[in-house]
Design a protein around this motif. Structure first.
Motif, PDB file in Angstrom:
ATOM      1  N   GLU A   1      -1.920  12.177  -1.157  1.00  0.00           N
ATOM      2  CA  GLU A   1      -1.303  12.524  -2.434  1.00  0.00           C
ATOM      3  C   GLU A   1      -0.331  11.435  -2.881  1.00  0.00           C
ATOM      4  O   GLU A   1      -0.204  11.154  -4.068  1.00  0.00           O
ATOM      5  N   ASN A   2       0.299  10.813  -1.930  1.00  0.00           N
ATOM      6  CA  ASN A   2       1.289   9.796  -2.273  1.00  0.00           C
ATOM      7  C   ASN A   2       0.719   8.392  -2.254  1.00  0.00           C
ATOM      8  O   ASN A   2       1.435   7.414  -2.063  1.00  0.00           O
ATOM      9  N   VAL A   3      -0.629   8.253  -2.413  1.00  0.00           N
ATOM     10  CA  VAL A   3      -1.268   6.952  -2.353  1.00  0.00           C
ATOM     11  C   VAL A   3      -0.877   6.136  -3.591  1.00  0.00           C
ATOM     12  O   VAL A   3      -0.590   6.672  -4.669  1.00  0.00           O
ATOM     13  N   LYS A   4      -0.961   4.829  -3.448  1.00  0.00           N
ATOM     14  CA  LYS A   4      -0.683   3.936  -4.554  1.00  0.00           C
ATOM     15  C   LYS A   4      -1.982   3.363  -5.094  1.00  0.00           C
ATOM     16  O   LYS A   4      -3.008   3.380  -4.430  1.00  0.00           O
ATOM     17  N   ALA A   5      -1.957   2.826  -6.282  1.00  0.00           N
ATOM     18  CA  ALA A   5      -3.140   2.237  -6.889  1.00  0.00           C
ATOM     19  C   ALA A   5      -3.564   0.990  -6.126  1.00  0.00           C
ATOM     20  O   ALA A   5      -2.732   0.225  -5.635  1.00  0.00           O
ATOM     21  N   GLY A   6      -4.913   0.815  -6.003  1.00  0.00           N
ATOM     22  CA  GLY A   6      -5.450  -0.353  -5.328  1.00  0.00           C
ATOM     23  C   GLY A   6      -5.480  -0.251  -3.825  1.00  0.00           C
ATOM     24  O   GLY A   6      -5.762  -1.248  -3.149  1.00  0.00           O
TER      25      GLY A   6
END
Length: 776
Positions: A487-492
């Motif tokens: 859920e707390n992933v970042k783009a790329g």
């Protein structure tokens, strides 16, 4: 000899008498150191040995000698006493005169001497007049034993062709007579039988050969008789004989020889490699290893086609096939073979040569042979998905015989169970019967039979068909991927690396291209150009409450012709992760728990549920233990009883058993309740419905019974079968049941039953027959 014995006897008797005389020996007196006079007493006895001839043949007792003491004044007061070996049994003494006699004949071989003691005793006082003295009686030997050999028959052997004087064996005889006296035991050996082949040494008994070059093949066994004679072989001596069986041992002095110079053999051209063509044998007069032979091929035009081996048991030469024969190519072969002894004795090389040669001619006979394929096997290739009927390849066979026969080709269907191929029976062309799939099978191994039509001879050849690959399969995921995104992933951020597989086999290797079927706002794909791709996030901040998983369609294409592609869907689940990106949970239920319920609340709920379940189980157990009204009063277990009702049912077609009274009188149910927990003996067949559609009384009865069963608290807790029946009305025959009937069988007439049709004819015959028997 008798004169000599008498002379010895006289001499020994005189010696015995002289030795038995008692001679006084004067004593020498002198003074001792104390001045006393010492006297040397007279010796009362002088003894010599007595001699006695063995095997005495005279009459009466044999006189040995006389004993006399100087203390004997011959007034009868002296008594002579004899003790020792044989005293009182073999020897006896006259106590008055001292004469000694032998009571029986003696054998020196049993005992050569006897040691005895004699003394003189005063008869009245019993005192010894003389001390006991020993003397010896020796038994003089006579030649009364013949020489004896240890065996009656001896076995010996000597090599044939031995020189004169070769040692054979030594025989020894023994003589029981005295060797130290005379010639009674001096033996001399001589040969009585066996000349001129053998001789014996007179003193030692050694047997030797007497003739040179004795040949075993001429005579193998000899019997020699040897004599041993005592008295040094003089006249009158005793003798003994023994037999010696002598065998000549074989030596390799006979070379092998073929009985014929030429041998003729034949073999069919179909003889297999290693098979026997025939046997030849050379003869050797020797035996054992000296007769062992070895056969070999020296030369000839058949040296490359045939071989010869040695049969070690029969010592024969076995000619075998070394190369496949062909009658049409060559029909006659010639071999020159040689036989040689394997163990040659160099001492007899001058008797050789120990080898011989012979010529063997072998004729090849014609055989009708099966067809022969041009190749030992065939390998063909065909593209997969080739249409049915396409040609694969051609096999060819020929008839090797001089007369060519027609050949028919067939496929052994045991090697083509799926019937994928067919063959032209005339030209041997193989074709497909259906399209082939390389992914199912890359190779097909079949057998083709070539058969001569006239002789039915067959030959088979293996055919290997390789299915070439065609790009007819699209690539797909190499495995099932479990993909998640935090859920707390970042783009790329990379969330998954995928790869693909393809069942096809292109010539230059696989080259896959990965892409997304549509532009996805959440994820993107990056092709690594090494048949793998990376799935990256396009944005950050995913929420499980809004969307728990995403479906990402991925298009995978190959680079072969024609290009094949497929779309595989990748499921991406949204999970809760810690700050390091480690997954904590992906379940949606966790959202509810985290929203309002703590761990303690969950434990309390579970405990309440558990307590509630325990109360329900306890209540059910108590209810089961409550006393129930018995359905049937019986001493036996009612659950093990089966009650059958064989009452007549209703209607013409009704043959089942029902209680008609119950149907007519529903009130009796309350007082006569039947058990409903008993399975019937059989399921009743389909019953025809009553022709009267509106039977209110029956419907009301059945509904009442059904309602009663549903509300009965004493009904069994398990499933049971309750059967309700109603006797139909409207039958012309009315009721045939005897229940509630006021008349008896004897008052009824059954003639009318025979008029009701064939269905009642059997019943009428039964009742009419019983009535007639009763009247009789």
């Amino acid at each position: 000899m008798i004169i000599n014995q008498l002379t010895f006897l006289l001499l020994f008797c005189l010696l015995g008498w002289s030795g038995a005389l008692i001679r006084p020996v004067p004593g020498i007196s002198s003074s001792d150191r104390d001045g006393r006079t010492l006297h040397r007493t007279k010796r009362g006895w002088m003894w010599n040995s007595f001699f006695l001839l063995e095997e005495w043949t005279g009459t009466g007792k044999q006189y040995v000698g006389k004993l006399h003491s100087d203390m004997d004044t011959e007034d009868g007061t002296v008594k002579y006493v004899l003790t020792g070996d044989g005293a009182g049994t073999i020897f006896e003494i006259d106590e008055n005169s001292g004469d000694i006699h032998a009571t029986r004949r003696l054998d020196r071989e049993e005992k050569a001497l006897y040691t005895l003691s004699a003394k003189a005793v005063n008869k009245s006082s019993g005192q010894d007049l003389e001390r006991a003295s020993e003397f010896i009686i020796k038994i003089h030997d006579i030649n009364d034993n013949e020489p004896k050999f240890s065996k009656d028959t001896y076995m010996a052997s000597v090599a044939e062709m031995s020189n004169v004087g070769a040692f054979v064996m030594r025989v020894t005889a023994t003589d029981a007579d005295d060797e130290a006296y005379g010639n009674s035991a001096k033996l001399v050996y001589s040969i009585l039988q066996g000349q001129p082949y053998f001789s014996v040494e007179p003193e030692t008994g050694v047997i030797r050969t007497a003739l040179p070059n004795m040949i075993r093949e001429n005579r193998e066994h000899y019997q020699v008789v040897i004599q041993a004679k005592d008295m040094a072989g003089q006249m009158g001596g005793l003798s003994g004989t023994t037999t010696v069986n002598i065998t000549l041992l074989d030596v390799n002095n006979s070379p092998p020889r073929f009985p014929h110079s030429t041998y003729h053999l034949s073999t069919p051209e179909s003889a297999g490699i290693g098979s026997s063509v025939g046997r030849i044998k050379a003869y050797d007069a020797d035996v054992g290893q000296n007769a062992e032979m070895w056969y070999s091929v020296l030369d000839g035009d058949g040296q490359e086609v045939f071989n010869i081996i040695t049969d070690s048991t029969s010592q024969e030469g076995v000619i075998t096939v070394k190369k496949q024969l062909d009658y049409e190519s060559k029909r006659l072969y010639s071999l020159r073979v040689q036989v040689t002894n394997t163990h040659i004795d160099r001492r007899f090389e001058q008797l050789g040569p120990f080898s011989d040669t012979a010529t063997v001619r072998i004729t090849v006979t014609d055989v009708d042979e099966p067809p022969v394929f041009i190749r030992a096997m065939y390998i063909f290739e065909v593209d997969e998905d080739t249409p049915a009927g396409s040609s694969v390849g051609t096999v060819s066979a020929r008839d090797p015989d001089t007369v060519n026969h027609l050949i028919k080709y067939t496929i052994d269907r045991h090697t083509d169970l799926e019937r994928l191929f067919n063959i032209d029976s005339n030209n041997g062309t193989i074709s497909t019967l259906q399209a082939l799939d390389r992914e199912t099978s890359k190779w097909h191994n079949i057998s083709v039979l070539a058969t001569e039509l006239s002789t039915a001879l067959q030959t088979r050849v293996p055919v290997f068909i390789k299915v070439r690959d065609v790009n007819d399969n699209a690539p797909e995921f190499a495995m099932y991927y479990e993909t998640f995104v935090c859920e707390n992933v970042k783009a790329g951020q990379l969330i998954q690396t995928i790869s693909a597989v393809d069942t096809d086999e292109p010539l230059v290797g696989h080259k896959f291209v990965f892409s997304l079927s549509t532009i996805n706002p959440n994820f993107t794909i990056f092709d690594n150009e090494d048949n793998t791709a990376r799935i990256l996030t396009r944005r950050g901040g995913f929420n499980r409450r809004e969307m728990s998983s995403y479906l990402l369609p991925v298009v995978i294409s190959d680079n072969d012709y024609p290009i094949q592609s497929s779309t595989s869907t990748l499921t991406v689940r949204v999970c809760a992760c810690d700050s390091r990106g480690n997954v904590q949970t992906c379940n949606t239920e966790a959202l509810l728990l985290s929203a309002g319920l703590s761990t303690g609340a969950l434990v309390a709920i579970l405990l309440c549920i558990l307590i509630l379940l325990m109360i329900v189980v306890l209540f059910a157990a108590l209810r089961r233990q409550k006393k129930k009204e018995p359905l049937i009063i019986s001493k036996e277990d009612v659950r093990d009883n089966v009650v059958s009702y064989n009452d007549e049912g209703g209607g013409e077609e009704d043959t089942q058993a029902f209680d008609i009274g119950t149907l007519r009188n529903p009130e009796v149910i309350d007082t006569n309740k039947l058990r409903r927990d008993i399975m019937p003996e059989m399921l009743f067949p389909f019953r025809r419905t009553s022709p009267i559609k509106d039977n209110t009384d029956v419907r009301d009865f059945i509904n009442g019974r059904l309602q009663e069963n549903d509300s009965d608290p004493t009904a069994p807790p398990y499933d049971s079968l309750a059967t309700y029946a109603y006797e139909g009305n409207g039958s012309l025959a009315e009721s045939l049941s005897s229940l509630e009937s006021a008349v008896t069988e004897g008052d009824q007439e059954f003639e009318y039953l025979s008029h009701w049709g064939p269905q009642f004819k059997k019943l009428a015959d039964m009742y009419i027959g019983q009535e007639s028997q009763r009247e009789t």
